[in-house]
Motif scaffolding. Sequence first.
Motif, PDB file in Angstrom:
ATOM      1  N   PRO A  33       0.832  -1.207   0.000  1.00  0.00           N
ATOM      2  CA  PRO A  33       0.000   0.000   0.000  1.00  0.00           C
ATOM      3  C   PRO A  33       0.867   1.257   0.000  1.00  0.00           C
ATOM      4  O   PRO A  33       1.865   1.327   0.707  1.00  0.00           O
ATOM      5  CB  PRO A  33      -0.805  -0.114   1.295  1.00  0.00           C
ATOM      6  CG  PRO A  33      -0.077  -1.106   2.131  1.00  0.00           C
ATOM      7  CD  PRO A  33       0.691  -1.989   1.213  1.00  0.00           C
ATOM      8  N   MET A  34       0.473   2.211  -0.827  1.00  0.00           N
ATOM      9  CA  MET A  34       1.198   3.481  -0.911  1.00  0.00           C
ATOM     10  C   MET A  34       0.254   4.599  -0.529  1.00  0.00           C
ATOM     11  O   MET A  34      -0.900   4.608  -0.931  1.00  0.00           O
ATOM     12  CB  MET A  34       1.700   3.708  -2.343  1.00  0.00           C
ATOM     13  CG  MET A  34       2.745   2.769  -2.795  1.00  0.00           C
ATOM     14  SD  MET A  34       3.368   3.310  -4.396  1.00  0.00           S
ATOM     15  CE  MET A  34       4.168   1.848  -4.934  1.00  0.00           C
ATOM     16  N   GLU A  35       0.793   5.514   0.241  1.00  0.00           N
ATOM     17  CA  GLU A  35       0.000   6.661   0.655  1.00  0.00           C
ATOM     18  C   GLU A  35       0.583   7.920   0.047  1.00  0.00           C
ATOM     19  O   GLU A  35       1.729   7.947  -0.388  1.00  0.00           O
ATOM     20  CB  GLU A  35      -0.014   6.760   2.179  1.00  0.00           C
ATOM     21  CG  GLU A  35      -0.690   5.587   2.848  1.00  0.00           C
ATOM     22  CD  GLU A  35      -0.662   5.700   4.357  1.00  0.00           C
ATOM     23  OE1 GLU A  35      -0.216   6.743   4.881  1.00  0.00           O
ATOM     24  OE2 GLU A  35      -1.085   4.748   5.006  1.00  0.00           O
ATOM     25  N   GLY A  36      -0.196   8.946   0.025  1.00  0.00           N
ATOM     26  CA  GLY A  36       0.279  10.236  -0.462  1.00  0.00           C
ATOM     27  C   GLY A  36       0.445  10.261  -1.969  1.00  0.00           C
ATOM     28  O   GLY A  36      -0.273   9.597  -2.715  1.00  0.00           O
ATOM     29  N   ALA A  37       1.423  11.024  -2.415  1.00  0.00           N
ATOM     30  CA  ALA A  37       1.644  11.229  -3.847  1.00  0.00           C
ATOM     31  C   ALA A  37       1.941   9.930  -4.608  1.00  0.00           C
ATOM     32  O   ALA A  37       1.407   9.729  -5.698  1.00  0.00           O
ATOM     33  CB  ALA A  37       2.748  12.246  -4.066  1.00  0.00           C
ATOM     34  N   GLY A  39       0.899   6.888  -4.005  1.00  0.00           N
ATOM     35  CA  GLY A  39      -0.360   6.161  -4.113  1.00  0.00           C
ATOM     36  C   GLY A  39      -1.318   6.820  -5.097  1.00  0.00           C
ATOM     37  O   GLY A  39      -1.997   6.132  -5.868  1.00  0.00           O
ATOM     38  N   GLU A  40      -1.369   8.140  -5.072  1.00  0.00           N
ATOM     39  CA  GLU A  40      -2.231   8.860  -6.008  1.00  0.00           C
ATOM     40  C   GLU A  40      -1.768   8.658  -7.446  1.00  0.00           C
ATOM     41  O   GLU A  40      -2.589   8.467  -8.354  1.00  0.00           O
ATOM     42  CB  GLU A  40      -2.245  10.351  -5.668  1.00  0.00           C
ATOM     43  CG  GLU A  40      -2.928  10.676  -4.357  1.00  0.00           C
ATOM     44  CD  GLU A  40      -2.765  12.131  -3.966  1.00  0.00           C
ATOM     45  OE1 GLU A  40      -2.346  12.950  -4.819  1.00  0.00           O
ATOM     46  OE2 GLU A  40      -3.051  12.452  -2.799  1.00  0.00           O
ATOM     47  N   LEU A  45      -2.679   5.781 -12.645  1.00  0.00           N
ATOM     48  CA  LEU A  45      -2.283   4.869 -13.722  1.00  0.00           C
ATOM     49  C   LEU A  45      -3.255   3.697 -13.833  1.00  0.00           C
ATOM     50  O   LEU A  45      -3.636   3.299 -14.934  1.00  0.00           O
ATOM     51  CB  LEU A  45      -0.864   4.341 -13.484  1.00  0.00           C
ATOM     52  CG  LEU A  45       0.278   5.333 -13.632  1.00  0.00           C
ATOM     53  CD1 LEU A  45       1.606   4.657 -13.316  1.00  0.00           C
ATOM     54  CD2 LEU A  45       0.314   5.937 -15.017  1.00  0.00           C
ATOM     55  N   VAL A  46      -3.653   3.152 -12.689  1.00  0.00           N
ATOM     56  CA  VAL A  46      -4.581   2.026 -12.689  1.00  0.00           C
ATOM     57  C   VAL A  46      -5.956   2.469 -13.179  1.00  0.00           C
ATOM     58  O   VAL A  46      -6.579   1.800 -14.011  1.00  0.00           O
ATOM     59  CB  VAL A  46      -4.671   1.391 -11.282  1.00  0.00           C
ATOM     60  CG1 VAL A  46      -5.782   0.365 -11.216  1.00  0.00           C
ATOM     61  CG2 VAL A  46      -3.345   0.763 -10.894  1.00  0.00           C
ATOM     62  N   LYS A  47      -6.438   3.613 -12.694  1.00  0.00           N
ATOM     63  CA  LYS A  47      -7.775   4.085 -13.058  1.00  0.00           C
ATOM     64  C   LYS A  47      -7.891   4.489 -14.525  1.00  0.00           C
ATOM     65  O   LYS A  47      -8.983   4.507 -15.070  1.00  0.00           O
ATOM     66  CB  LYS A  47      -8.194   5.252 -12.171  1.00  0.00           C
ATOM     67  CG  LYS A  47      -8.545   4.833 -10.776  1.00  0.00           C
ATOM     68  CD  LYS A  47      -8.938   6.026  -9.929  1.00  0.00           C
ATOM     69  CE  LYS A  47      -9.168   5.598  -8.511  1.00  0.00           C
ATOM     70  NZ  LYS A  47      -9.408   6.730  -7.616  1.00  0.00           N
ATOM     71  N   ALA A  92      11.441  11.009  -7.304  1.00  0.00           N
ATOM     72  CA  ALA A  92      10.493  12.085  -7.005  1.00  0.00           C
ATOM     73  C   ALA A  92       9.476  11.724  -5.932  1.00  0.00           C
ATOM     74  O   ALA A  92       9.119  12.570  -5.117  1.00  0.00           O
ATOM     75  CB  ALA A  92       9.756  12.480  -8.287  1.00  0.00           C
ATOM     76  N   LEU A  93       9.007  10.461  -5.928  1.00  0.00           N
ATOM     77  CA  LEU A  93       7.860  10.142  -5.077  1.00  0.00           C
ATOM     78  C   LEU A  93       8.115   9.083  -4.005  1.00  0.00           C
ATOM     79  O   LEU A  93       7.482   9.120  -2.959  1.00  0.00           O
ATOM     80  CB  LEU A  93       6.688   9.676  -5.953  1.00  0.00           C
ATOM     81  CG  LEU A  93       6.192  10.690  -6.986  1.00  0.00           C
ATOM     82  CD1 LEU A  93       5.148  10.063  -7.889  1.00  0.00           C
ATOM     83  CD2 LEU A  93       5.648  11.926  -6.308  1.00  0.00           C
ATOM     84  N   ALA A  94       8.959   8.102  -4.286  1.00  0.00           N
ATOM     85  CA  ALA A  94       9.153   6.998  -3.336  1.00  0.00           C
ATOM     86  C   ALA A  94      10.624   6.611  -3.261  1.00  0.00           C
ATOM     87  O   ALA A  94      11.026   5.561  -3.761  1.00  0.00           O
ATOM     88  CB  ALA A  94       8.294   5.806  -3.756  1.00  0.00           C
ATOM     89  N   PRO A  95      11.452   7.437  -2.621  1.00  0.00           N
ATOM     90  CA  PRO A  95      12.893   7.190  -2.611  1.00  0.00           C
ATOM     91  C   PRO A  95      13.308   5.872  -1.947  1.00  0.00           C
ATOM     92  O   PRO A  95      14.388   5.359  -2.221  1.00  0.00           O
ATOM     93  CB  PRO A  95      13.476   8.370  -1.841  1.00  0.00           C
ATOM     94  CG  PRO A  95      12.371   9.300  -1.567  1.00  0.00           C
ATOM     95  CD  PRO A  95      11.085   8.660  -1.939  1.00  0.00           C
ATOM     96  N   ALA A  96      12.461   5.306  -1.108  1.00  0.00           N
ATOM     97  CA  ALA A  96      12.835   4.072  -0.412  1.00  0.00           C
ATOM     98  C   ALA A  96      13.039   2.906  -1.386  1.00  0.00           C
ATOM     99  O   ALA A  96      13.802   1.997  -1.107  1.00  0.00           O
ATOM    100  CB  ALA A  96      11.768   3.711   0.617  1.00  0.00           C
ATOM    101  N   GLY A  97      12.394   2.925  -2.531  1.00  0.00           N
ATOM    102  CA  GLY A  97      12.488   1.817  -3.472  1.00  0.00           C
ATOM    103  C   GLY A  97      13.458   2.042  -4.613  1.00  0.00           C
ATOM    104  O   GLY A  97      13.346   1.401  -5.658  1.00  0.00           O
TER     105      GLY A  97
END
Length: 123
Positions: A33-37, A39-40, A45-47, A92-97
Amino acid sequence: MNSKLTLVVRILLGLILVVFGANKFFNFMPMPPMEGAPGEFMGALVKSGYMFPLIGFTEVVAGILLLINKWKGLALIFAAIISVNIVMFHLALAPAGIGLSAVVAVLNSILMYANWNKFKTLF
């Protein structure tokens, strides 16, 4: 460049692309699960209804082409587009990965360097 090294790098990149591309269709590795930017962005992309399948299809095609050693230039251009977007997403959005995305970018760069004769006319 050493042909054994490029063989290993080509197969490794091909497998990564096929596995993660197929995951977009079959979801055998659930996305955390991703939260914030982040996840949005992924939600958008999915929608959209077409973007995730298009990305997955492109990854699978590029991976298969690398695995069967056909049309490497085209496969590496597809892989470059994918790897740049993966790296930019994580920067930009998820530096942990960033780890796996950096590996994909480095593998792609090694293969592009090894096959530079196919790309030098583009530059």
